[in-house]
Design a protein around this motif. Sequence first.
Motif, PDB file in Angstrom:
ATOM      1  N   ILE A 162       0.840  -1.210   0.000  1.00  0.00           N
ATOM      2  CA  ILE A 162       0.000   0.000   0.000  1.00  0.00           C
ATOM      3  C   ILE A 162       0.866   1.249   0.000  1.00  0.00           C
ATOM      4  CG2 ILE A 162      -1.657   1.333   1.345  1.00  0.00           C
ATOM      5  CD1 ILE A 162      -2.841  -1.322   2.296  1.00  0.00           C
ATOM      6  N   THR A 184      -5.035   1.220  -7.960  1.00  0.00           N
ATOM      7  CA  THR A 184      -4.174   0.714  -6.885  1.00  0.00           C
ATOM      8  C   THR A 184      -4.978  -0.114  -5.885  1.00  0.00           C
ATOM      9  OG1 THR A 184      -2.682   2.592  -7.106  1.00  0.00           O
ATOM     10  CG2 THR A 184      -2.632   1.399  -5.028  1.00  0.00           C
ATOM     11  N   MET A 185      -6.108   0.414  -5.457  1.00  0.00           N
ATOM     12  CA  MET A 185      -6.934  -0.322  -4.480  1.00  0.00           C
ATOM     13  C   MET A 185      -7.475  -1.612  -5.079  1.00  0.00           C
ATOM     14  SD  MET A 185      -8.954   2.716  -2.440  1.00  0.00           S
ATOM     15  CE  MET A 185      -9.537   3.553  -3.911  1.00  0.00           C
ATOM     16  N   LEU A 190       0.798   3.776  -3.280  1.00  0.00           N
ATOM     17  CA  LEU A 190       0.239   5.107  -3.058  1.00  0.00           C
ATOM     18  C   LEU A 190       1.321   6.184  -3.135  1.00  0.00           C
ATOM     19  CD1 LEU A 190      -2.382   4.516  -0.219  1.00  0.00           C
ATOM     20  CD2 LEU A 190      -2.713   4.579  -2.683  1.00  0.00           C
ATOM     21  N   PHE A 210      -4.401  16.584  -7.213  1.00  0.00           N
ATOM     22  CA  PHE A 210      -5.583  15.744  -7.270  1.00  0.00           C
ATOM     23  C   PHE A 210      -6.386  16.109  -8.510  1.00  0.00           C
ATOM     24  CE2 PHE A 210      -4.415  15.582  -2.830  1.00  0.00           C
ATOM     25  CZ  PHE A 210      -4.559  14.230  -2.544  1.00  0.00           C
ATOM     26  N   MET A 250      -5.585   5.923  -8.040  1.00  0.00           N
ATOM     27  CA  MET A 250      -5.899   5.404  -6.703  1.00  0.00           C
ATOM     28  C   MET A 250      -6.874   4.235  -6.792  1.00  0.00           C
ATOM     29  SD  MET A 250      -4.314   6.974  -4.258  1.00  0.00           S
ATOM     30  CE  MET A 250      -3.498   8.508  -3.792  1.00  0.00           C
ATOM     31  N   VAL A 289       2.093   6.731  -6.822  1.00  0.00           N
ATOM     32  CA  VAL A 289       1.029   7.486  -7.498  1.00  0.00           C
ATOM     33  C   VAL A 289       1.126   8.968  -7.177  1.00  0.00           C
ATOM     34  CG1 VAL A 289      -1.468   7.864  -7.563  1.00  0.00           C
ATOM     35  CG2 VAL A 289      -0.560   5.540  -7.702  1.00  0.00           C
ATOM     36  N   MET A 290       1.227   9.315  -5.911  1.00  0.00           N
ATOM     37  CA  MET A 290       1.249  10.718  -5.516  1.00  0.00           C
ATOM     38  C   MET A 290       2.508  11.415  -6.008  1.00  0.00           C
ATOM     39  SD  MET A 290      -1.639  11.021  -4.262  1.00  0.00           S
ATOM     40  CE  MET A 290      -1.448  12.759  -3.906  1.00  0.00           C
ATOM     41  N   THR A 323      -5.245  11.249 -10.891  1.00  0.00           N
ATOM     42  CA  THR A 323      -4.891  10.779  -9.557  1.00  0.00           C
ATOM     43  C   THR A 323      -5.974   9.876  -8.987  1.00  0.00           C
ATOM     44  OG1 THR A 323      -3.798  12.917  -9.259  1.00  0.00           O
ATOM     45  CG2 THR A 323      -4.070  11.544  -7.317  1.00  0.00           C
ATOM     46  N   GLY A 324      -7.242  10.295  -9.130  1.00  0.00           N
ATOM     47  CA  GLY A 324      -8.336   9.473  -8.611  1.00  0.00           C
ATOM     48  C   GLY A 324      -8.403   8.119  -9.285  1.00  0.00           C
ATOM     49  N   CYS A 325      -8.238   8.084 -10.605  1.00  0.00           N
ATOM     50  CA  CYS A 325      -8.280   6.802 -11.321  1.00  0.00           C
ATOM     51  C   CYS A 325      -7.099   5.925 -10.950  1.00  0.00           C
ATOM     52  CB  CYS A 325      -8.312   7.061 -12.828  1.00  0.00           C
ATOM     53  SG  CYS A 325      -9.848   7.804 -13.417  1.00  0.00           S
TER      54      CYS A 325
END
Length: 663
Positions: A74, A100-101, A78, A89, A97, A81-82, A93-95
């Motif tokens: 994790i 990743t999840m 994460l 954001f 994330m 990505v950041m 970034t949202g996609c």
Amino acid sequence: MAETAASRSAPALAVPPLDPLSRRWALAAALLCLLPLLLQMPGSLTLGIGAVALAVPLLARDGHAPGWLRFVLIAALLGTVMTLYGFRFGRDTGCAMLATMLALKPVEMRSLRDARSLLGFALFAPFATFLLDQGPLSLSLGLAGAVAALTALHTLSEIESDARAPARRPWSRLAMVARMIAIGLPLAMVVFWLFPRFTSPLWGVPERALAKPGLSDRMSPGDWIDLIADDTPALRVTFFGEAPAQSQMYWRGHVLWDFDGRTWTSVGWSRAISRARTRPGPPPVVYDYEMEIEPTDRSQLVALEMPLAAPEGAHLYGDYTLVSRQTLNALTRWRLRSAPQTALAETDLHPTLRSLALRLPPGYNPRTLDLAERWRREAGPSNRTSDDAIVRRALDWIRAEFVYTLETPLLGRNSVDEFLFDQKAGFCEHYSSAFVVLMRGAGIPARVVTGYVGGYRNPVGGYWLVRRSDAHAWAEVWIEGRGWVRVDPTAAIAPERIYDTIDDRRPGALGGFSGLSPVFDVGDWLRRSWNDFVLGYDARRQRNLLQSFGIPDLDTGALVRLFVIATVLAMAGMLWLTTRQERERDPLLRAWRRMERRYRKLGLGRPSHEPVGAWVERIAGARPDATALKELSARFVEWRYARHHGGAANLRALLRDLRRHRP
């Protein structure tokens, strides 16, 4: 209280375990849903998340993984990505994330409930893909992922269903999901084709964290390497009538006036001073065309030199640059008319603009300025004849001694001096910058223009494709009596001195082999058709569609009424098909109803409210020979409603007897 205590002491319902086959179905469907989303991310992030998505099921085969391993995965994903998105954001970034999840979700998949949760979460991935790309490939992969997820959910539901029901084959489950999609397709088509299209969107989506490339209003040595190496489409153009020669296709973008010794930039206030004036009389040639511009993060439009008027939603400035009133973050279409530059001219140059077009930073490029001053002394005072002579002299020098190549070292402080006297090799940004500095040093007003040049004519669709690698920079010089005149010093290079040829970068060419060009042509034509009929489906195209069916031009109220009526009809049809499918899914029930229809032909049909037993008794009263029907109805009721242990052989026998029975 006793009841409460009893309920507390009752054992909790056991969650069904996850067998290996169901686990594989769920994992494969989740990966397929994740695939289209991964393809829209930067390559390094795609490889990282994809590797984790493949490794996690192997590291946690039983749905258990050590806590330290979860934390490391994790934190690593994460953090990546950041860092990649600069802690900004947005949609990207949202996609990322979400991806990743979804990649980490299988570490806790132990039961059917966990698998169902994974699949429900995975269905978000295809929809998130459309926030980043709405092309046919994304749609195809998204549909494949959604179908796979629905099929896997159907497989899980069978496991929890009646154990007596035989397990369906994979193709049978897939066919059932396909029927479900087909039932809902008419409603989806009605919503897409008939929902009233408005000129402005009803809602918006967050901005992207990573900007899409486009023409910049700045130009420095080396800035264009990435843009020229990008073969993705920038725009597609369809001409209505005559088209210019490919060598004369200059797609005008930014006009750059200011030079600080290294970087050229546009000057916003110059647009307010510039006044585009045309010579009296209509231009001898007018090009009528439509541009389809791919999304960027900018509002600058390009147009074939020189645009005659601004299309709706854009503004035309005095330097013949076009700017959209909104950011071009979606596919847009523009209908334009342009004339060759020779047909248009400014009658005079504003003193402020003349000063701006002659300004050079002090202390830079002394050798270039010395050469320019010498050429001016030899040509004489500035006038149309002497200025033309200096322009020709510069072009002859370039043609004789310079080469074109993308392999260039980074220039130093006196970049123009190094290019003209030491390196003598480069590409358009070097040539245009050096040429304008040389002209200004000789007292000739000059400026840099950026945009695209040329294009590739797709023989399949009959349109012109302009790619980002066609980005180009050229010069404009002010000649008294003629106005601003385009001069392309890069085009003056002798053909034998061009090391990076256009043919090497033509679509579908790999290492000089162009055998893949037809495949590219068809693929790009399909993408353009998708843009035309799906992404570009607007209010105008909606009106044309309705008119093709004989429906006149409708106002908004009439269109809304038509949409509501069509939606109600589509939903009624969907409801009827859904209930019909549910009624006729059981082969035993289908055979029984076929038998009932035989009696109905004799006037002995069974009303929907009449029980089977009452119907059989009524027929027995009317027909003494109804013994076989009584026996069949008893077997039918027993099999359908009572607990049976006869197996498949008894079911086949009952189906055979129902099909053979005749009143």
